[in-house]
Scaffold this motif. Structure first.
Motif, PDB file in Angstrom:
ATOM      1  N   MET A  28     -55.312 106.667 -50.344  1.00  0.00           N
ATOM      2  CA  MET A  28     -55.190 108.102 -50.044  1.00  0.00           C
ATOM      3  C   MET A  28     -55.685 108.969 -51.199  1.00  0.00           C
ATOM      4  SD  MET A  28     -51.602 108.864 -48.269  1.00  0.00           S
ATOM      5  CE  MET A  28     -51.562 109.474 -46.642  1.00  0.00           C
ATOM      6  N   ASN A  55     -55.503 105.140 -45.739  1.00  0.00           N
ATOM      7  CA  ASN A  55     -56.237 106.109 -44.919  1.00  0.00           C
ATOM      8  C   ASN A  55     -56.469 105.579 -43.507  1.00  0.00           C
ATOM      9  OD1 ASN A  55     -56.549 108.192 -46.772  1.00  0.00           O
ATOM     10  ND2 ASN A  55     -58.319 107.208 -47.741  1.00  0.00           N
ATOM     11  N   THR A  68     -54.940  98.789 -49.967  1.00  0.00           N
ATOM     12  CA  THR A  68     -55.550  99.894 -50.719  1.00  0.00           C
ATOM     13  C   THR A  68     -55.834  99.471 -52.169  1.00  0.00           C
ATOM     14  OG1 THR A  68     -53.359 100.798 -51.199  1.00  0.00           O
ATOM     15  CG2 THR A  68     -54.427 101.594 -49.200  1.00  0.00           C
ATOM     16  N   ASN A 104     -59.686 102.983 -48.658  1.00  0.00           N
ATOM     17  CA  ASN A 104     -58.435 103.174 -47.905  1.00  0.00           C
ATOM     18  C   ASN A 104     -57.382 103.926 -48.709  1.00  0.00           C
ATOM     19  OD1 ASN A 104     -59.613 101.575 -45.975  1.00  0.00           O
ATOM     20  ND2 ASN A 104     -58.503  99.714 -46.518  1.00  0.00           N
TER      21      ASN A 104
END
Ligand SMILES: NC(=O)c1ccc[n+]([C@@H]2O[C@H](COP(=O)([O-])OP(=O)(O)OC[C@H]3O[C@@H](n4cnc5c(N)ncnc54)[C@H](O)[C@@H]3O)[C@@H](O)[C@H]2O)c1
Ligand SMILES: [Zn+2]
Length: 388
Positions: A372, A207, A261, A370
């Protein structure tokens, strides 16, 4: 409205043939009198320490060696080294080793103070200020620790590894000398190389991804997909090894500008509790987390864009889904070809530990935010179950 982005980098990086020679000039130019040289017994044992040692000697500076560091150290082990370093009175740090050595040295570079130590930085990383300049010389092509503002330590009482992030820990100088990874054992080269692969793909699909991080993440991904196998399997493939060093460096820049992530988030408890090497735990989680993320169309669109840039094998995938699947299969094939474990089975992780793992993984909110595709405790449970 335009999004904001920034990237902080080392002052200078030297790569290519005989890059180590630059250490001598850097020390002379800075009028350095006493160098603290961080390394570990593994580096000394295979004769690699002689290279930086000769370069430091040639500068005429006095030097002091700190090598009592286990791989993936706890914050207490790092503090012991920091205390020894403070007593040495050195005015420059030269750290030659993998992520463990470089992270310890980075922490030392901001801890010439009695006001706080590594333990205090776990909860309040922002207070650290740069005290001593630092030259980082990686001997693995993976972590990107030579370029990031992060230092990762194990916290035994939390059964977790914790990342301390502070831009004052960004290196002043970096040396990428391929001689240091020439004889890297395949097992270490493979695990650390897949760590760099994870940095690239996670940062590209984070993100926090932005134009700066995308540039480095995509180039890192392309270099790694093309070079990781020969770099790990052929000790004479110096060009492939050099490209892996550059890719790991770019992966570190991508982390600095963006962030990893869910692969890294769920991997932290595996390092913290079972002492599975960082690269190995990421390799085990890489494909399962990618497959989970493929449930998000926006994530697949990013993978498809990465395919457009990095697919050179003539395959003619047309749809976003086909392109995303190609990339995930490619990563899976690399992990399998390099014989990195793909499950926790050989690490003695009992099924009863599942809930503890889920709780610990869900604590790594710094990285989970982070991802998605939002990841719940139920999702984490399914992913851990899949690799048990
Ligand atoms: N700061 C960051 O941004 C960042 C990013 C990713 C990982 N990390 C951290 O880095 C650590 C892992 O670092 P690593 O994967 O580089 O491994 P490492 O530094 O833990 O080293 C692993 C082993 O390999 C040996 N070794 C290293 N280079 C060698 C060489 N060229 N030849 C022979 N042996 C060699 C070492 O002596 C050690 O025994 C973990 O603590 C991880 O959490 C930090
Ligand atoms: Zn990593």
């Amino acid at each position: 409205m335009l999004t904001q982005y920034s990237i902080k980098m080392p002052h200078a990086v030297y790569g290519g043939e005989n890059a180590m020679d630059n250490v001598t000039e850097i020390l002379k130019k800075n009028g350095v009198k006493k160098v603290a040289m961080f390394t570990d017994k593994g580096i000394e044992g295979c004769g690699l320490f002689a290279l930086p040692e000769e370069a430091v000697k040639a500068s005429g500076a006095e030097y002091y060696v700190l090598d009592e560091l286990p791989p993936e150290p706890s914050y207490m082990a790092v503090q012991k080294l920091v205390d020894e370093f403070k007593a040495s009175g050195a005015d420059m740090i030269v750290a030659c080793g993998g992520g463990s050595v470089m992270d310890a040295a980075k922490l030392a570079s901001v801890l010439v103070t009695d006001a706080y130590g590594v333990k205090e930085l776990l909860d309040n990383p922002g207070m650290a200020k740069k005290c001593v300049p630092i030259i980082l010389i990686p001997t693995t092509a993976g972590t990107g620790a030579e370029v990031t503002p992060n230092a990762i330590v194990a916290v035994p009482e939390r059964e977790l590894k914790v990342g301390i992030v502070n831009e004052n820990m960004i290196a002043d100088y970096v040396i990428l000398d391929a001689r240091l990874i020439k004889n890297l054992p395949k097992k270490i080269a493979a695990a650390t190389g897949v760590d760099a692969l994870a940095h690239a793909i996670e940062c590209y699909t984070s993100n926090k991804a932005n134009p700066f991080s995308d540039t480095f993440a995509l180039e890192a991904l392309d270099l790694i997909l093309e070079n990781i196998v020969p770099a790990c399997e052929d000790s004479t493939a110096m060009e492939a090894k050099n490209k892996m060093q550059i890719a790991a460096y770019y992966g570190g820049l991508a982390i600095t500008a963006s962030g990893t992530t869910a692969v890294h988030a769920l991997s932290y408890p595996l390092g913290g509790k079972y002492h599975i090497a960082h690269g190995v735990s990421n390799a085990i989680l890489l494909v399962p987390v990618m497959k989970f993320n493929q449930g998000d169309p926006a994530f697949c669109a990013r993978l498809a864009a990465a395919y457009d840039r990095c697919c050179h094998d003539g395959s003619a995938c047309r749809t976003v889904e086909e392109k995303a699947a190609w990339l995930v299969n490619r990563m899976d094939a690399i992990v399998r070809r390099l014989e990195i474990p793909t499950s926790l089975q050989s690490f003695g992780v009992p099924k009863e530990d599942l809930e503890g793992l889920v709780a610990a993984g869900m604590q790594v909110t710094r990285l989970l935010v982070n991802n998605m595709r939002p990841l719940t405790a139920d999702d984490a449970r399914s992913i851990y179950l899949e690799i048990m």
